[in-house]
Design a protein around this motif. Structure first.
Motif, short mmCIF file in Angstrom:
data_model
loop_
_atom_site.label_atom_id
_atom_site.label_comp_id
_atom_site.label_asym_id
_atom_site.label_seq_id
_atom_site.Cartn_x
_atom_site.Cartn_y
_atom_site.Cartn_z
N GLN A 16 -3.02 6.40 7.36
CA GLN A 16 -2.81 5.07 6.99
C GLN A 16 -1.60 4.62 7.27
O GLN A 16 -0.47 5.31 6.96
CB GLN A 16 -3.14 5.16 5.44
N GLY A 20 -2.12 -1.03 6.84
CA GLY A 20 -3.37 -0.78 6.60
C GLY A 20 -3.70 -0.60 5.02
O GLY A 20 -4.45 -1.05 4.28
N LEU A 21 -2.65 0.06 4.26
CA LEU A 21 -2.58 0.25 2.82
C LEU A 21 -2.41 -1.05 2.33
O LEU A 21 -3.22 -1.60 1.15
CB LEU A 21 -1.54 1.33 2.35
N ALA A 24 -5.66 -3.44 2.50
CA ALA A 24 -6.84 -2.78 2.01
C ALA A 24 -6.79 -3.06 0.62
O ALA A 24 -7.61 -3.32 -0.36
CB ALA A 24 -6.70 -1.18 2.23
N ARG A 25 -5.54 -3.19 -0.07
CA ARG A 25 -5.35 -3.61 -1.33
C ARG A 25 -5.32 -5.10 -1.64
O ARG A 25 -5.03 -5.67 -2.71
CB ARG A 25 -4.07 -3.11 -2.03
N GLN C 131 -7.73 1.28 10.98
CA GLN C 131 -7.57 1.66 9.44
C GLN C 131 -8.62 0.96 8.66
O GLN C 131 -8.69 1.10 7.64
CB GLN C 131 -6.40 0.55 9.27
N ARG C 132 -9.88 0.69 9.17
CA ARG C 132 -11.20 0.27 8.64
C ARG C 132 -10.91 -0.51 7.60
O ARG C 132 -11.35 -0.72 6.55
CB ARG C 132 -11.68 1.67 7.89
N VAL C 133 -10.04 -1.60 8.07
CA VAL C 133 -9.93 -2.79 6.99
C VAL C 133 -10.16 -3.98 7.75
O VAL C 133 -9.70 -4.22 9.06
CB VAL C 133 -8.61 -2.82 6.40
#
Lengths: 85, 380, 425
Positions: A16, A20-21, A24-25, C131-133
């Protein structure tokens, strides 16, 4: 993996990136520009535009879309231009 | 009708054109490219007294330092003029002694040079290394944005009826009765009695084309630019061997650290000096050496990114003095060149001196050290 | 002295490395990303399955940037987590060098394009595939070129809704019969994209563009408009559309700095190469998007040619024919997706052109002429991206050549401390 995000310890997975993190949040911005104080986040996503800067382990000007998270990383928003601490 | 054609629209050509047009002469400026795109755009914008030992160049620099703010005010331009002052630091005992000796001579020439205690230095530059043996404050050292300054000078020339032509190279002069009668460009011949060679590192080539060769050579200089930072370096900060590097004739790489911040937030790290002709490829050993010395002065820079390196060619004469005056071999051909890395600082006094000499006014500084017919400039 | 060094592990670089290795040479393959594939074949970073195994003889240096190139094919590398500090410094002398760094999205500026929530098309794809987002919940894809279609599919695949795909041109394929014929092999792929859009009821509109983005601290809505042939807005066709993400792409910009640093001649904004992918500098080859935008298939074919040539092996005529045919298709594709100059009319005085230094259009118009003076007086292109993002637009607006900002002797940011660390190989 555990990483610190603006003071909060959260779980991340190997592979990640910081961006990306954050995305995603549900975060879309994590930096301000130094002249206009405008919010910025990912723009190009491939390391070209330098818009998605974050401070990682006290070092500013790290591209969130390029930086892979490592266990124990401490990541925070970048406020304009910052000096390393 | 054109009275004077200035060849070269860098800061020196622009300053000469401004001074001549202010005296009422009709001036044409020609440049093979756009204004301020050569050596002028490749410097730090230094207006320094601290780096010059006592002598004719320091005299020229003192006059110039007084002229810049006057001139900019007169032209209504700011050009990011910043009289921020310089601090020269020594990191060895030998360096401290040399710095004290230089400063004492400079003081006798009227330069303000103030020795600082360690506490005073720490107060003025909190992020500077504590490992220093001496520090000298030069309140008169200043900085400006050379491209903006050049644009302001050329704007004044145009407003006084002068003309600035970009993208038109001057290829030689025409003579009549052994004196200049005009300038030849790649498009036409412009009649005029006076041609000023302000071609910087390329002025030897123009002088040769005009039939009056002079010895002015290019010296490569490179500067590193960091990412934008918050206020961190408050003055121009040099290490004490800067003076030595400027005065040296060695072809080998020389670097001496100059660290300063700009109004845009970037920190400039200069500057190297190499004699490599017009080779402009990057040299990583130079980059490394600049980085090493900058981090030694300001340890926080170790974690700061460099995002850009730029460089250019500084024109120097073998005796390291500017060349300002009429060529005795060809009346009507004037030279204003050879300012090496100090052209930004020396520009207004150079323009003023050249205009004084053209108009037979009492010169603002002694012109003799800068005359064209000295052995270092006119090859025997 | 290393053998063949390939910079870039996308379609061109992978093909070059494989070809040179098959010809018996040792190959060093350098790439800034942690995984091979480049942008087009971006791998899922959360899945360790390797889609691009290396042939024998190829050493891959991942997470490695080339930050400087010196004459004589000497590369200066830094290996380690992106942007350091503390990356490992290394110098490599290449016997032969293949430059295959690819391209990045070109995005024309428009009012509001700096708002968070506005992304390049490539960003949306990279985030989805790598990143699959998804970059938003309700996403609009706009710009020009066939690349918008796989981007829309990637966004759908990441679970978002795609509000529409807006193509600013109306591709006139009937004017390009030869080019179309050369690209027939791509037809099934194209049909696949269109089927996916149809299945998700995603409207596909031509001659339509996003001309402004709105929001306080992030994107909330956009203004779309119908365009004429030159991309000028047809008055009265402006519509507001609520979306939380916008992905824009107006073609691609080649990554030229390494080729420029190596001394390679450019032509028309790309690296000049001969049929064997040789640049103007002996021992230096270029392949893929840096020689002309042409897509992954062409890049791979050029890469294979460059790899063989760099290894000193003969290049089969069949391969050269394939490159020529794919170039015909790429050129036709380019001609039917031109960038209309009407986009300038979308700008206002306050529209930021340079994102890094926040330089508005007004300041650009007031700047001194000439590339160097223009940059120094306006500060456009002087920020951390060094004009990679705004360079093409600034050049267009100010009448400079498209590659006016391509010279970047420091090819990637380096921390000063990393510069002075002793080299350790």
């Amino acid at each position: 993996m555990r990483v610190e995000l603006d003071g909060e310890w959260v779980t991340a997975v190997p592979g990640q990136t910081v961006a990306g993190l954050l995305l995603a949040r549900g975060r879309v911005s994590w930096r301000t520009t130094r002249a206009g104080g405008a919010p910025r986040g990912v723009f190009c996503g491939i390391g070209v535009c330098h818009d998605c800067l974050v401070v990682v382990n006290g070092v500013p000007d790290v591209r969130a879309c390029q930086r892979l998270l490592a266990d124990g990383d401490r990541v925070r928003c970048q406020d304009g231009a910052e000096l390393p601490s | 009708m054109v009275d004077v054609t200035v060849v070269g629209a860098g800061v020196i050509g622009a300053a000469c054109a401004e001074a001549l047009s202010a005296a009422g002469l009709r001036v044409l400026v020609v440049d093979r490219a756009d204004p301020a795109c050569g050596t002028t755009a490749a410097g730090e914008g230094n207006v320094l007294l601290s780096d010059k030992p006592p002598g004719p160049e320091l005299e020229l620099a003192r006059v110039s330092r007084a002229l810049w703010p006057e001139l900019l005010a007169h032209l209504g331009a700011s050009a990011e003029w910043e009289p921020k002052g310089g601090i020269v630091v020594a990191t060895t005992d030998a360096g401290a002694a040399a710095l004290a000796a230089t400063a004492s001579g400079q003081r006798e020439s009227g330069v303000d040079a103030v020795a600082l205690t360690p506490d005073q230095v720490a107060d003025m530059e909190p992020l500077l290394t504590k490992h220093i043996t001496a520090a000298m404050h030069y309140p008169e050292d200043a900085q400006l944005q050379p491209v903006l300054a050049t644009v302001a000078l050329l704007t004044a020339v145009r407003q006084r009826g002068g003309e600035v032509r970009s993208g038109e190279a001057a290829v030689g002069v025409v003579t009549k009765g052994g004196a200049v009668a005009g300038v030849r460009t790649e498009r036409e011949t412009v009649p005029c009695r006076i041609v000023v060679n302000a071609c910087g590192p390329w002025s030897a080539a123009f002088a040769r084309a005009a039939g009056a060769p002079i010895d002015v050579l290019p010296r490569r200089g490179m500067i590193l630019v960091t990412a934008p930072l918050p206020q961190s370096v408050r003055h121009k900060v040099y290490d004490a061997d800067y003076v030595g590097a400027v005065a040296s004739g060695d072809a080998d790489l020389q670097t001496s650290t100059v660290v300063e911040s700009t109004q845009a937030g970037t920190v400039l790290i200069g500057s190297s000096r190499q004699r490599v002709g017009f080779d402009d490829t990057i040299r990583v050993d130079v980059v490394t050496e600049l980085a090493r010395k900058a981090v030694a002065l300001f340890p926080f820079l170790a974690d700061v990114p460099v995002m850009r390196a730029y460089g250019g060619f500084r024109p120097y004469s073998p005796d390291h003095l500017p060349v300002i005056g009429e060529d005795p071999r060809l009346p009507g051909l004037w030279h204003a060149t050879g300012h090496e890395g100090a052209g930004i600082g020396l520009a207004p006094a150079t323009g003023r001196l050249l205009a004084d000499l053209v108009l037979s006014r009492p010169p603002s500084v002694d012109p003799r050290p800068f005359r064209v017919d000295r052995p270092a400039v006119i090859a025997a | 002295m290393s053998s063949v060094v390939v910079v870039g592990a996308g379609p061109a670089g992978l093909a070059a490395a494989a070809a040179a290795a098959r010809a018996g040479r040792d190959v060093l393959l350098i790439d800034a990303e942690s995984r091979r594939g480049g942008q087009y074949h971006r791998q899922d970073l959360l899945d360790t399955t390797e889609r691009f195994p290396l042939p024998p003889g190829v050493e891959h240096l991942a997470e490695t940037v080339v930050w400087a190139v010196e004459p004589g094919r000497r590369l200066h590398l830094l290996t380690g987590p992106a942007d350091g500090p503390g990356r490992r410094r290394r110098t490599v002398d290449a016997a032969a060098l293949v430059i295959a760094p690819g391209a990045h999205d070109r995005v024309l500026p428009f009012p509001g394009w700096t708002l968070p929530g506005v992304y390049t098309a490539g960003a949306a794809q990279a985030m989805a595939k790598g990143q699959r987002v998804a970059v938003g919940r309700r996403v609009l894809v706009a710009g020009t070129g066939p690349f918008l279609l796989p981007v829309a599919r990637a966004v759908l695949g990441a679970g978002a809704e795609v509000a529409a795909v807006l193509e600013a041109n109306r591709p006139r394929w009937h004017t390009e019969p030869r080019g179309l014929a050369a690209g027939l092999a791509k037809a099934p792929e194209l049909l696949g994209y269109l089927r996916t859009l149809a299945k998700h009821r995603v409207p596909y509109r031509t001659r339509t563009a996003v001309i402004a983005a709105h929001g306080a601290d992030r994107l909330e809505s956009v203004t779309t408009a119908r365009l004429d042939e030159r991309w000028r807005v047809r008055p009265g066709t402006e519509r507001e559309l609520e979306v939380d993400a916008l992905c824009v792409g107006h073609g691609f910009t080649p990554r030229l700095e390494l080729a420029v640093a190596a001394g390679c001649a450019l032509s028309g904004g790309f690296v000049s190469v001969d049929p064997a992918q040789r640049t103007s500098v002996p021992g230096v080859y270029a392949a893929g998007e840096v020689t002309g935008i042409g897509g992954a298939d062409l890049a791979a074919a050029e890469g294979a040619v460059a790899g063989l040539a760099a290894a000193g092996a003969p290049v089969p005529p069949r391969l050269l024919r394939r490159v020529r045919s794919l170039r015909r298709f790429a050129a036709a594709l380019d001609r039917v997706h031109p960038v209309g100059d009407g986009w300038r009319e979308w700008l206002t005085d306050d529209t930021l052109i340079c994102r890094c230094e926040e330089v508005p259009y007004r300041a650009l118009r007031a700047a001194a002429p000439g590339a160097r003076a223009l940059r120094l007086t306006s500060r456009a292109g002087l920020g951390l991206c060094q004009g990679r993002t705004c360079g093409a637009a600034v050049a267009d607006l100010c009448g400079l050549p498209g590659d006016a900002f391509a010279r970047r002797p420091i090819a990637a940011p380096v921390r000063l401390g990393e510069l002075i660390d002793e080299e350790n190989e």
